[in-house]
Scaffold this motif. Structure first.
Motif, mmCIF file in Angstrom:
data_model
loop_
_atom_site.group_PDB
_atom_site.id
_atom_site.type_symbol
_atom_site.label_atom_id
_atom_site.label_comp_id
_atom_site.label_asym_id
_atom_site.label_seq_id
_atom_site.Cartn_x
_atom_site.Cartn_y
_atom_site.Cartn_z
ATOM 1 N N PHE A 221 -7.539 -0.757 -0.357
ATOM 2 C CA PHE A 221 -7.773 -1.824 -1.320
ATOM 3 C C PHE A 221 -8.934 -1.431 -2.229
ATOM 4 O O PHE A 221 -9.841 -0.729 -1.802
ATOM 5 C CB PHE A 221 -8.156 -3.133 -0.610
ATOM 6 N N LYS A 222 -8.894 -1.942 -3.456
ATOM 7 C CA LYS A 222 -10.010 -1.724 -4.391
ATOM 8 C C LYS A 222 -10.316 -3.052 -5.077
ATOM 9 O O LYS A 222 -9.408 -3.769 -5.496
ATOM 10 C CB LYS A 222 -9.646 -0.674 -5.442
ATOM 11 N N LYS A 223 -11.614 -3.328 -5.181
ATOM 12 C CA LYS A 223 -12.035 -4.524 -5.896
ATOM 13 C C LYS A 223 -12.264 -4.147 -7.356
ATOM 14 O O LYS A 223 -13.007 -3.215 -7.661
ATOM 15 C CB LYS A 223 -13.315 -5.100 -5.305
ATOM 16 N N SER A 224 -11.585 -4.858 -8.237
ATOM 17 C CA SER A 224 -11.715 -4.627 -9.670
ATOM 18 C C SER A 224 -11.893 -5.970 -10.353
ATOM 19 O O SER A 224 -11.061 -6.872 -10.172
ATOM 20 C CB SER A 224 -10.456 -3.932 -10.197
ATOM 21 N N ARG A 225 -12.970 -6.098 -11.108
ATOM 22 C CA ARG A 225 -13.283 -7.362 -11.795
ATOM 23 C C ARG A 225 -13.297 -8.531 -10.815
ATOM 24 O O ARG A 225 -12.671 -9.566 -11.036
ATOM 25 C CB ARG A 225 -12.313 -7.607 -12.935
ATOM 26 N N ALA A 226 -13.957 -8.324 -9.689
ATOM 27 C CA ALA A 226 -14.156 -9.338 -8.643
ATOM 28 C C ALA A 226 -12.858 -9.768 -7.962
ATOM 29 O O ALA A 226 -12.803 -10.801 -7.315
ATOM 30 C CB ALA A 226 -14.891 -10.556 -9.201
ATOM 31 N N LYS A 227 -11.791 -8.954 -8.078
ATOM 32 C CA LYS A 227 -10.519 -9.282 -7.458
ATOM 33 C C LYS A 227 -10.039 -8.081 -6.641
ATOM 34 O O LYS A 227 -10.006 -6.956 -7.132
ATOM 35 C CB LYS A 227 -9.489 -9.623 -8.537
ATOM 36 N N TRP A 228 -9.655 -8.323 -5.384
ATOM 37 C CA TRP A 228 -9.142 -7.260 -4.533
ATOM 38 C C TRP A 228 -7.693 -6.947 -4.883
ATOM 39 O O TRP A 228 -6.883 -7.858 -5.076
ATOM 40 C CB TRP A 228 -9.217 -7.653 -3.063
ATOM 41 N N LEU A 229 -7.390 -5.639 -4.966
ATOM 42 C CA LEU A 229 -6.047 -5.167 -5.257
ATOM 43 C C LEU A 229 -5.622 -4.161 -4.185
ATOM 44 O O LEU A 229 -6.446 -3.374 -3.714
ATOM 45 C CB LEU A 229 -5.993 -4.481 -6.622
ATOM 46 N N LEU A 230 -4.366 -4.160 -3.836
ATOM 47 C CA LEU A 230 -3.811 -3.157 -2.940
ATOM 48 C C LEU A 230 -3.436 -1.957 -3.804
ATOM 49 O O LEU A 230 -2.571 -2.063 -4.669
ATOM 50 C CB LEU A 230 -2.573 -3.726 -2.233
ATOM 51 N N VAL A 231 -4.116 -0.820 -3.603
ATOM 52 C CA VAL A 231 -3.870 0.330 -4.474
ATOM 53 C C VAL A 231 -2.949 1.373 -3.854
ATOM 54 O O VAL A 231 -2.262 2.102 -4.573
ATOM 55 C CB VAL A 231 -5.182 0.994 -4.959
ATOM 56 N N GLU A 232 -2.917 1.462 -2.522
ATOM 57 C CA GLU A 232 -2.025 2.398 -1.856
ATOM 58 C C GLU A 232 -1.776 1.903 -0.447
ATOM 59 O O GLU A 232 -2.694 1.395 0.201
ATOM 60 C CB GLU A 232 -2.657 3.801 -1.794
ATOM 61 N N SER A 233 -0.538 2.042 0.014
ATOM 62 C CA SER A 233 -0.240 1.644 1.392
ATOM 63 C C SER A 233 0.969 2.411 1.901
ATOM 64 O O SER A 233 1.747 2.957 1.126
ATOM 65 C CB SER A 233 0.023 0.134 1.486
ATOM 66 N N GLY A 234 1.098 2.435 3.209
ATOM 67 C CA GLY A 234 2.249 3.058 3.850
ATOM 68 C C GLY A 234 2.600 2.293 5.103
ATOM 69 O O GLY A 234 1.720 1.852 5.846
ATOM 70 N N GLU A 235 3.879 2.131 5.319
ATOM 71 C CA GLU A 235 4.348 1.358 6.448
ATOM 72 C C GLU A 235 5.317 2.185 7.281
ATOM 73 O O GLU A 235 6.282 2.733 6.744
ATOM 74 C CB GLU A 235 5.065 0.083 5.975
ATOM 75 N N PHE A 236 5.045 2.265 8.567
ATOM 76 C CA PHE A 236 5.969 2.838 9.538
ATOM 77 C C PHE A 236 6.323 4.297 9.243
ATOM 78 O O PHE A 236 7.413 4.754 9.570
ATOM 79 C CB PHE A 236 7.250 1.997 9.638
ATOM 80 N N SER A 237 5.420 5.023 8.641
ATOM 81 C CA SER A 237 5.711 6.403 8.231
ATOM 82 C C SER A 237 5.752 7.347 9.427
ATOM 83 O O SER A 237 5.080 7.140 10.432
ATOM 84 C CB SER A 237 4.663 6.887 7.225
ATOM 85 N N THR A 238 6.549 8.393 9.285
ATOM 86 C CA THR A 238 6.634 9.423 10.316
ATOM 87 C C THR A 238 5.702 10.588 10.007
ATOM 88 O O THR A 238 5.570 11.506 10.801
ATOM 89 C CB THR A 238 8.075 9.951 10.457
ATOM 90 N N ASP A 239 5.073 10.554 8.838
ATOM 91 C CA ASP A 239 4.104 11.593 8.484
ATOM 92 C C ASP A 239 2.740 10.951 8.263
ATOM 93 O O ASP A 239 2.584 9.742 8.370
ATOM 94 C CB ASP A 239 4.546 12.362 7.233
ATOM 95 N N VAL A 240 1.777 11.758 7.977
ATOM 96 C CA VAL A 240 0.417 11.260 7.714
ATOM 97 C C VAL A 240 0.250 11.193 6.198
ATOM 98 O O VAL A 240 -0.439 12.002 5.591
ATOM 99 C CB VAL A 240 -0.637 12.176 8.379
ATOM 100 N N TRP A 241 0.896 10.214 5.582
ATOM 101 C CA TRP A 241 0.919 10.092 4.121
ATOM 102 C C TRP A 241 -0.485 9.968 3.543
ATOM 103 O O TRP A 241 -0.736 10.371 2.420
ATOM 104 C CB TRP A 241 1.769 8.889 3.687
ATOM 105 N N TRP A 242 -1.401 9.411 4.316
ATOM 106 C CA TRP A 242 -2.744 9.131 3.827
ATOM 107 C C TRP A 242 -3.690 10.305 3.990
ATOM 108 O O TRP A 242 -4.873 10.201 3.650
ATOM 109 C CB TRP A 242 -3.318 7.889 4.500
ATOM 110 N N GLN A 243 -3.202 11.433 4.475
ATOM 111 C CA GLN A 243 -4.066 12.603 4.598
ATOM 112 C C GLN A 243 -4.648 12.928 3.224
ATOM 113 O O GLN A 243 -3.935 12.924 2.222
ATOM 114 C CB GLN A 243 -3.284 13.794 5.131
ATOM 115 N N ASN A 244 -5.920 13.161 3.180
ATOM 116 C CA ASN A 244 -6.665 13.466 1.949
ATOM 117 C C ASN A 244 -6.814 12.281 1.000
ATOM 118 O O ASN A 244 -7.165 12.464 -0.158
ATOM 119 C CB ASN A 244 -6.049 14.659 1.202
#
Length: 144
Positions: free
Chosen positions: A101-124
């Motif tokens: 999540f990232k807060k932009s202009r005092a509002k939280w936004l979901l910027v990247e997510s992954g669900e039930f993945s079989t790989d490590v999508w979030w690596q790096n």
């Protein structure tokens, strides 16, 4: 002159330390209740939109620093039934989820997510978002 320089240095050090403060949202408490609930509800809405199931989170890691928050959790259906995977031909690994999540202009936004993945999508991911405090990813080992 020395007093002025020492005062300026103290103010600079104080502002740096406050900007790098990391908050642990793994467990809900009085201090984090509002933001924690808001962030989880943002992600819960995305999950409902994608999977048409109401989920509750079992939080494994949830750190907030500056304008960023990193979540690693498992999900369970609110009604206690088994999580249904999408039937789209992809492999699924139930029931872990991750979100940045990232807060932009005092509002939280979901910027990247992954669900039930079989790989490590979030690596790096910490390299893709170098402005995010690296300590929010501490359990991932974002070093080289």
């Amino acid at each position: 002159m020395k007093l002025y320089l020492l005062t300026a240095l103290f103010i600079l050090m104080t502002s740096i330390s406050f900007s790098q403060r990391i908050y642990d949202y793994k467990t809900k408490n009085n201090e984090n209740s509002s933001d924690r609930t808001l962030l989880l509800d943002i992600y819960r809405a995305k999950l409902y939109n994608d999977y048409k199931q109401e989920f509750v989170f079992v939080v494994n890691h949830f750190k907030v620093g500056g304008n960023y928050a990193w979540l690693m959790a498992n999900v369970e259906r609110k009604d206690g039934r088994k999580v249904r995977m999408l039937d789209d031909g992809d492999a699924w690994d139930c029931c872990h989820v991750e979100a940045l999540f990232k807060k932009s202009r005092a509002k939280w936004l979901l910027v990247e997510s992954g669900e039930f993945s079989t790989d490590v999508w979030w690596q790096n991911i910490c390299r893709r978002y170098p402005q995010a405090p690296q300590l929010i990813f501490d359990e991932m080992g974002c070093g080289d």
